[in-house]
Design an enzyme around this catalytic site. Structure first.
Site, PDB file in Angstrom:
ATOM      1  N   HIS A  39      21.051 -15.240  13.474  1.00  0.00           N
ATOM      2  CA  HIS A  39      20.938 -16.450  14.276  1.00  0.00           C
ATOM      3  C   HIS A  39      21.500 -17.656  13.538  1.00  0.00           C
ATOM      4  O   HIS A  39      21.956 -17.539  12.393  1.00  0.00           O
ATOM      5  CB  HIS A  39      19.510 -16.658  14.779  1.00  0.00           C
ATOM      6  CG  HIS A  39      18.485 -16.809  13.696  1.00  0.00           C
ATOM      7  ND1 HIS A  39      18.393 -17.927  12.903  1.00  0.00           N
ATOM      8  CD2 HIS A  39      17.506 -15.976  13.281  1.00  0.00           C
ATOM      9  CE1 HIS A  39      17.414 -17.784  12.055  1.00  0.00           C
ATOM     10  NE2 HIS A  39      16.863 -16.600  12.257  1.00  0.00           N
TER      11      HIS A  39
ATOM     12  N   HIS B 110      20.583 -18.385   9.864  1.00  0.00           N
ATOM     13  CA  HIS B 110      21.250 -17.581   8.827  1.00  0.00           C
ATOM     14  C   HIS B 110      22.621 -18.164   8.489  1.00  0.00           C
ATOM     15  O   HIS B 110      23.063 -18.107   7.348  1.00  0.00           O
ATOM     16  CB  HIS B 110      21.418 -16.126   9.287  1.00  0.00           C
ATOM     17  CG  HIS B 110      20.128 -15.454   9.604  1.00  0.00           C
ATOM     18  ND1 HIS B 110      19.948 -14.692  10.728  1.00  0.00           N
ATOM     19  CD2 HIS B 110      18.940 -15.444   8.958  1.00  0.00           C
ATOM     20  CE1 HIS B 110      18.717 -14.232  10.747  1.00  0.00           C
ATOM     21  NE2 HIS B 110      18.080 -14.681   9.688  1.00  0.00           N
TER      22      HIS B 110
ATOM     23  N   CYS C 241       0.435 -12.543   6.288  1.00  0.00           N
ATOM     24  CA  CYS C 241       1.195 -12.784   7.524  1.00  0.00           C
ATOM     25  C   CYS C 241       2.419 -11.882   7.493  1.00  0.00           C
ATOM     26  O   CYS C 241       3.283 -12.020   6.617  1.00  0.00           O
ATOM     27  CB  CYS C 241       1.627 -14.241   7.645  1.00  0.00           C
ATOM     28  SG  CYS C 241       2.756 -14.471   9.042  1.00  0.00           S
TER      29      CYS C 241
ATOM     30  N   CYS D 147       5.790 -13.777   7.983  1.00  0.00           N
ATOM     31  CA  CYS D 147       6.309 -14.411   6.750  1.00  0.00           C
ATOM     32  C   CYS D 147       6.451 -13.388   5.628  1.00  0.00           C
ATOM     33  O   CYS D 147       7.020 -13.687   4.597  1.00  0.00           O
ATOM     34  CB  CYS D 147       5.358 -15.495   6.242  1.00  0.00           C
ATOM     35  SG  CYS D 147       5.013 -16.831   7.371  1.00  0.00           S
TER      36      CYS D 147
ATOM     37  N   CYS E  76      -0.778 -18.285  11.910  1.00  0.00           N
ATOM     38  CA  CYS E  76       0.455 -18.720  11.252  1.00  0.00           C
ATOM     39  C   CYS E  76       1.190 -19.716  12.150  1.00  0.00           C
ATOM     40  O   CYS E  76       1.546 -19.388  13.282  1.00  0.00           O
ATOM     41  CB  CYS E  76       1.356 -17.520  10.952  1.00  0.00           C
ATOM     42  SG  CYS E  76       2.972 -18.052  10.367  1.00  0.00           S
TER      43      CYS E  76
ATOM     44  N   HIS F 123       4.727 -18.302  13.117  1.00  0.00           N
ATOM     45  CA  HIS F 123       4.850 -17.108  13.959  1.00  0.00           C
ATOM     46  C   HIS F 123       3.820 -17.034  15.078  1.00  0.00           C
ATOM     47  O   HIS F 123       3.845 -16.094  15.875  1.00  0.00           O
ATOM     48  CB  HIS F 123       4.807 -15.842  13.085  1.00  0.00           C
ATOM     49  CG  HIS F 123       5.929 -15.799  12.094  1.00  0.00           C
ATOM     50  ND1 HIS F 123       5.823 -16.268  10.809  1.00  0.00           N
ATOM     51  CD2 HIS F 123       7.216 -15.398  12.243  1.00  0.00           C
ATOM     52  CE1 HIS F 123       6.981 -16.137  10.191  1.00  0.00           C
ATOM     53  NE2 HIS F 123       7.854 -15.616  11.037  1.00  0.00           N
TER      54      HIS F 123
ATOM     55  N   LYS G 133      11.692 -26.071  17.031  1.00  0.00           N
ATOM     56  CA  LYS G 133      12.022 -24.827  16.337  1.00  0.00           C
ATOM     57  C   LYS G 133      12.525 -23.827  17.378  1.00  0.00           C
ATOM     58  O   LYS G 133      11.996 -23.766  18.487  1.00  0.00           O
ATOM     59  CB  LYS G 133      10.718 -24.303  15.718  1.00  0.00           C
ATOM     60  CG  LYS G 133      10.918 -23.216  14.716  1.00  0.00           C
ATOM     61  CD  LYS G 133       9.556 -22.826  14.144  1.00  0.00           C
ATOM     62  CE  LYS G 133       9.509 -21.386  13.752  1.00  0.00           C
ATOM     63  NZ  LYS G 133      10.365 -20.875  12.773  1.00  0.00           N
TER      64      LYS G 133
ATOM     65  N   LYS H 127      12.003 -17.571  20.838  1.00  0.00           N
ATOM     66  CA  LYS H 127      12.275 -16.787  22.057  1.00  0.00           C
ATOM     67  C   LYS H 127      11.279 -17.167  23.142  1.00  0.00           C
ATOM     68  O   LYS H 127      11.600 -17.194  24.319  1.00  0.00           O
ATOM     69  CB  LYS H 127      12.181 -15.292  21.741  1.00  0.00           C
ATOM     70  CG  LYS H 127      13.363 -14.837  20.900  1.00  0.00           C
ATOM     71  CD  LYS H 127      13.580 -13.337  20.991  1.00  0.00           C
ATOM     72  CE  LYS H 127      14.743 -12.936  20.107  1.00  0.00           C
ATOM     73  NZ  LYS H 127      14.396 -12.089  18.986  1.00  0.00           N
TER      74      LYS H 127
END
Ligand code: MSP
Length: 472
Positions: free
Chosen positions: A18, A21, A124, A127, A143, A146, A293, A296
């Site tokens: 994504h 990266h 987690c 992470c 978290c 996430h 952030k 999805k």
């Protein structure tokens, strides 16, 4: 000739590449290309992080054998990096037998600092990180990254005695022996270092099988970060080979979310092995989508391939290297992207090249080539400090300034009035300055820089056949 080793964080392969990266890749690529242009020899690692529960669970969910799943996804990262024009030299995979063997040997070398103990606490999987009681309370057990409740673990694990190295790490950070960029992250890390307990570095195979088996203990596999961090040196051949030609790394590029691993656990491992610390750890911010952030669930994920396909690779690199601050979080919106493309790449740069080349061709202006391209002092300072977005701004100011100079000096009037000497002089100076700016542009936009060089390279100036950045 100096040797420089540049690294990027190796992404987990539990999904497709994504935008985030791409930040690691693009920044490290600029660094690599810059040092190559300075005449240095560069080794540039990239790779994929393929162990751990997160990946294991995803493959299970999809009902694909894990190895097959990681093979397929690792390939996706490789082709993505190639699409980005990243000039890497080495690709490391943590499931390769060489990496696994070297990691086991590294573990054995660290055995004086490893002990077994019971772990009772939080974890987690998103992470792939152990969570302290304090964090658990601060985040109410969920978290924030996430949106998943932390898992309770009660198991016997191996621990790495980070305490043995804390004092030395603190000194290395405070004295900039291991320089953390940007500076404001240093304090954060120093505070975290104080609070860091010894780190659990294994999981029982009853809980996790997808990892490197601990030497001499079939009932345990290594904690994914233990295995992943080592990639930076296993890819150089450690412990089999002498890596002193390349290690310590000149710069390691990571996102701010994983800076703690690279500036606490990683230095502790290196110290345990008797290896020097990286010279610089550069931490970039997060790319947000419309201020949030990317997620999805929210549905605001921007696919990098879609962004590249819209205006091409050079535009992608342009936006993420100039409009995304090197060290801070920054936003991506399609509006901002289109504006940057049309107003800056097409208008400022594309038009400049077209105007100068057409004027030169039309008036038969001959250009004396500059033999030695040199970077300006200010550019060198910014590039050496890894302030890439600032350095890119500097180059862009030069480009904009050239447009202004053409408007002020009006070479077409000189041509019209038959003032041939003045015209040649004026064009020579403008084109020389463009080529110098272009040289500074080349680590950022290598494809464009090559094209611009080509326009003015021959005895006769050849304007580009089609606009460098067609308006869109
Ligand atoms: N596997 C670990 C890294 C191990 S390095 C020894 C990992 N992988 S990751 O896939 O989650 O992240 C890889 C890199 O991408 C990290 O540098 C991370 O900060 C970066 N990014 C992931 N999402 C990002 C954004 N939205 N924006 C910018 N960079 C982000 O962590």
């Amino acid at each position: 000739m100096k040797k420089r080793y540049i690294t990027t964080a190796i992404p987990y392969v539990n999904g497709s590449p994504h935008i985030g990266h791409a930040m690691d890749y693009c920044l490290a690529d600029v660094c690599a290309r810059y040092y190559r242009a300075c005449g240095d020899e560069v080794k540039f690692q990239i790779g994929t992080d393929e162990h751990g529960n997160k990946i294991f669970q995803k493959a299970k969910e999809l009902n694909i054998p894990v190895q097959e799943y990681v093979d397929k996804n690792s390939e996706k990262f490789k082709s993505f990096v190639e699409k980005l024009g990243v000039s890497y030299t080495d690709f490391v995979r943590t499931t390769s037998s060489k990496h696994e063997e070297y990691v086991r040997r590294i573990w054995q070398k660290l055995s004086n600092h490893i002990y077994k103990d019971k772990y009772e606490g939080w974890y987690c999987t998103g992470c792939e990180r152990y969570i302290t009681e304090k964090e658990y309370e601060e985040n109410d057990g969920v978290c924030p990254d996430h949106q998943k409740p932390y898992e309770k673990l009660k198991e016997e694990n191996y621990y790495y005695r980070v305490a043995d190295f804390k004092e030395q790490i603190r000194k290395a950070i405070e004295s900039d022996k291991m320089l953390i960029l940007p500076d404001f992250r240093k304090k954060e890390i120093l505070r975290l270092l104080e609070e860091t307990p010894d780190v659990s570095i294994s999981r029982p195979t009853s809980q996790l099988t997808w990892g490197v088996t601990v030497p001499g203990d079939e009932t345990q596999v290594m904690y994914v970060w233990m295995d992943a961090l080592a990639n930076y040196i296993t890819v150089l051949g450690y412990p089999e080979e002498d890596i002193s030609d390349w290690w310590p790394a000149t710069a390691q590029f990571v996102g701010k979310d994983i800076l703690r691993f690279h500036t606490i656990l990683w230095p502790a491992i290196l110290m345990g092995l008797g290896l020097p610390l990286p010279k610089t750890v550069v931490s970039h911010g997060m790319v947000l989508s419309n201020g949030q952030k990317m997620s999805k669930t929210i549905g605001n994920v921007v696919e990098p391939i879609e962004v590249i396909d819209k205006y091409g690779l050079e535009a992608f690199r342009y936006y993420f290297l100039r409009h995304v601050d090197t060290f801070a979080d920054a936003d991506f919106t399609w509006e901002k992207y289109s504006e940057a493309y049309n107003n800056e790449l097409a208008n400022d740069l594309g038009n400049l090249v077209q105007r100068l080349a057409t004027l030169a061709q039309k008036n038969n202006v001959r250009i004396d080539k500059i033999d030695d391209m040199v970077f300006s002092d200010e550019y060198v300072r910014l590039m050496d400090e890894c302030k890439y977005a600032r350095a890119f701004d500097l180059v862009w100011e030069k480009i904009q300034n050239l447009n202004k100079r053409i408007d002020d000096e009006k070479p077409w009037s000189l041509a019209k009035n038959g003032e041939v000497d003045q015209l040649n002089q004026c064009m020579q100076s403008l084109i020389n300055d463009l080529l110098l700016a272009n040289y500074e542009l080349s680590p950022f936009l290598p494809g464009t820089a090559e094209k611009i060089k080509g326009v003015f390279a021959g005895d006769e100036v050849m304007p580009p056949e089609s606009p460098l950045f067609p308006k869109g």
